[in-house]
Design an enzyme around this catalytic site. Structure first.
Site, PDB file in Angstrom:
ATOM      1  N   GLU A 332       0.800  -1.228   0.000  1.00  0.00           N
ATOM      2  CA  GLU A 332       0.000   0.000   0.000  1.00  0.00           C
ATOM      3  C   GLU A 332       0.835   1.282   0.000  1.00  0.00           C
ATOM      4  O   GLU A 332       0.287   2.360   0.166  1.00  0.00           O
ATOM      5  CB  GLU A 332      -0.999  -0.029   1.166  1.00  0.00           C
ATOM      6  CG  GLU A 332      -2.045  -1.102   0.918  1.00  0.00           C
ATOM      7  CD  GLU A 332      -3.168  -1.118   1.934  1.00  0.00           C
ATOM      8  OE1 GLU A 332      -3.125  -0.320   2.895  1.00  0.00           O
ATOM      9  OE2 GLU A 332      -4.082  -1.942   1.762  1.00  0.00           O
ATOM     10  N   LYS A 353       1.203  18.517  -5.959  1.00  0.00           N
ATOM     11  CA  LYS A 353       0.317  18.884  -7.067  1.00  0.00           C
ATOM     12  C   LYS A 353      -0.008  17.661  -7.932  1.00  0.00           C
ATOM     13  O   LYS A 353      -0.993  17.652  -8.659  1.00  0.00           O
ATOM     14  CB  LYS A 353       0.995  19.928  -7.957  1.00  0.00           C
ATOM     15  CG  LYS A 353       1.266  21.235  -7.268  1.00  0.00           C
ATOM     16  CD  LYS A 353       0.130  22.188  -7.493  1.00  0.00           C
ATOM     17  CE  LYS A 353       0.534  23.590  -7.052  1.00  0.00           C
ATOM     18  NZ  LYS A 353      -0.632  24.449  -6.908  1.00  0.00           N
ATOM     19  N   LYS A 414     -15.118  -5.395  -4.999  1.00  0.00           N
ATOM     20  CA  LYS A 414     -15.074  -6.826  -5.047  1.00  0.00           C
ATOM     21  C   LYS A 414     -16.311  -7.399  -5.692  1.00  0.00           C
ATOM     22  O   LYS A 414     -17.397  -6.865  -5.506  1.00  0.00           O
ATOM     23  CB  LYS A 414     -15.084  -7.409  -3.612  1.00  0.00           C
ATOM     24  CG  LYS A 414     -13.919  -7.139  -2.741  1.00  0.00           C
ATOM     25  CD  LYS A 414     -14.064  -7.895  -1.423  1.00  0.00           C
ATOM     26  CE  LYS A 414     -12.897  -7.860  -0.506  1.00  0.00           C
ATOM     27  NZ  LYS A 414     -11.565  -7.876  -0.923  1.00  0.00           N
TER      28      LYS A 414
END
Ligand SMILES: *[C@@H]1O[C@H](CO)[C@@H](O)[C@H](O)[C@H]1NC(C)=O
Ligand SMILES: *[C@@H]1O[C@H](CO)[C@@H](O)[C@H](O)[C@H]1NC(C)=O
Ligand SMILES: *[C@@H]1O[C@H](CO)[C@@H](O)[C@H](O)[C@H]1NC(C)=O
Length: 440
Positions: A332, A353, A414
């Site tokens: 992650e 940005k 899912k």
């Protein structure tokens, strides 16, 4: 007699100008028909194709239990049909009838030709545009073969390559079923080095890394890499995916944003896997190599071939991978961090940005329970889940279908054929009809 012999039928006289006119009107007529056909290809409307079944479209003639549902009406948000499908999904006998056991796949894939024909796999490339733009997929799974097989069938195209990572902990029947399916396709293979995937540990990244290496080593010079898990499903046809990837002009598309304060502990403490679970060791981690800014993202990405090459070869990234291998849930933040390293093909500068959310990226659509709500609310990101939640993530129901198809994402998570089979039936049917309608 004489008369008959001499009266040779005369060819009717046609002025040359008339011939030209006739030819002209014929060609314009043909052109007009052609234009109608091509126009249709680009203005997709499910109702105009629902009847034009060819043998490759998914029809209800198999007598499958799903034929009780009117997918066209469901796609158009017909409340009555949605209610009917929901009721059907609650019925036990329906569930039992739509489940395909591992043994079916083990047996059916003994005869690959029959398997591919009866399951209607597309064994020809539908468009030159797709042929010229091959894709590479990494699919990481551990259970629910039926979900995987429907997913594979939905994304399968002969010009692409597919690496399948089956968890080493998976049941023997799961492994055998997947091996059977994979054996039917020359361009689908099992990862050369499977690992045991432990939740939130480095192993999840390792599984994708091993597939990346195998895919990079394949003879196909694919253009983009997409990683999936067994509960993903496409929202687009292969041609649409190709077109969206082309429009990225070499960029990658993935969530990559400032790491929230509440997640910093994941990269400042040393973790290790003990008895198949990730545990804190109490040790603190050194800062990342080259003081690289660590960004937050998720495990699912759309990445250019150059990005994957960097992951496998760039020495800075090798150092980063080593550093990350004892953190919490490196999947992650790792891809998101690499996405902001200068020089990585398709990457963005580290400046905020360029931060990108999962909603703006095209890689993966996920409905998190905490972000659901009413339109107009300042916090809500999407309407409420019409299926059920598993670990705070929506498992889509038929009532989510229309909304799903309005999103720009290539894939959504899912889906589960155990709890909501109709949404998968309708989605795959829609995508196949669309793919056939848009072929060259
Ligand atoms: C196994 O597959 C064959 C054909 O591929 C079929 O005739 C047979 O009925 C199947 N057996 C089982 C137990 O599913
Ligand atoms: C790449 O593929 C070749 C065969 O095509 C194989 O011999 C070789 O070991 C592979 N290399 C890697 C790094 O997987
Ligand atoms: C992490 O990287 C270090 C250094 O290369 C290595 O010794 C260790 O085995 C790796 N750990 C895992 C879980 O891969």
């Amino acid at each position: 007699m004489k008369l008959l012999v001499t009266s040779k039928p005369m060819k009717p006289f046609v002025h040359p100008m008339m011939k030209v006119l006739l030819l002209l009107s014929l060609t314009t007529g043909l052109l007009w028909i052609l234009m109608q056909l091509t126009e249709h290809q680009y203005t997709w409307n499910p109702s105009s194709y629902i009847l034009s079944n060819s043998w490759l479209s998914y029809t209800d003639d198999g007598g499958g239990p799903e034929s009780a549902c009117d997918c066209l009406a469901i796609l158009q948000d017909d409340d009555e049909e949605i209610e009917k499908a929901k009721l059907l999904s609650l019925s036990r006998s329906f569930h039992k009838r739509v489940q395909t056991p591992d043994e079916f796949y083990i047996n059916a894939t003994q005869d690959c030709r029959k398997f591919k024909t009866s399951r209607k796999y597309l064994t020809v490339t539908l468009n030159k545009e797709e042929k010229d733009f091959p894709l590479a997929y990494s699919i990481v799974i551990h259970q629910k073969v039926q979900n995987f097989e429907h997913l594979l069938r939905a994304i399968y195209a002969p010009q692409n390559v597919y690496c399948v990572h089956v968890d080493t902990k998976s049941a023997a029947s799961v492994r055998a079923a997947i091996e059977g399916i994979v054996s039917c396709f020359p361009n689908v293979f099992l990862v050369s080095q499977p690992v045991s995937v432990v939740y939130a540990s480095w192993s999840r990244v390792q599984a994708d890394l091993n597939c990346m290496a195998d895919l990079y080593n394949s003879t196909t010079t694919w253009k983009y890499f997409i990683n999936l898990c067994g509960q993903d499903f496409p929202l687009k046809t292969n041609l649409e995916i190709v077109r969206m990837l082309k429009s990225l002009r070499g960029d990658n598309s993935m969530e990559s944003e400032k790491m929230p304060g509440g997640k910093i502990w994941r990269v400042t403490n040393v973790f290790q896997v003990v008895d198949g679970e990730i545990k804190e060791t109490g040790k603190k981690k050194d800062p990342p190599p080259f003081n690289l800014p660590i960004l937050s993202g998720n495990a699912y990405i759309v990445a250019s071939r150059g990005y994957v090459h960097s992951v496998l070869k760039d020495l800075r990234i090798q150092k980063l991978l080593e550093w990350a291998n004892d953190t919490y849930s490196p999947d992650e933040f790792l891809w998101a961090t690499i996405q902001r390293i200068p020089g990585v093909p398709g990457s963005k500068w580290p400046s905020r940005k360029y931060d990108m959310t999962d909603i703006n990226a095209i890689a993966r659509l996920v409905k998190w329970q905490g972000h659901e709500g009413q339109q107009g609310s300042l916090d809500a990101v999407y309407p409420e889940c019409q299926g059920n939640h598993v670990r705070s993530i929506c498992v889509y129901g038929v009532g989510d279908l229309r909304w799903l198809l309005q999103q720009h994402h290539l894939f959504a998570n899912k889906f589960d054929m155990d709890s909501h089979p109709v949404v998968v039936f309708c989605l795959e049917k829609y995508l196949r009809l669309k793919a056939l309608a848009m072929r060259d």
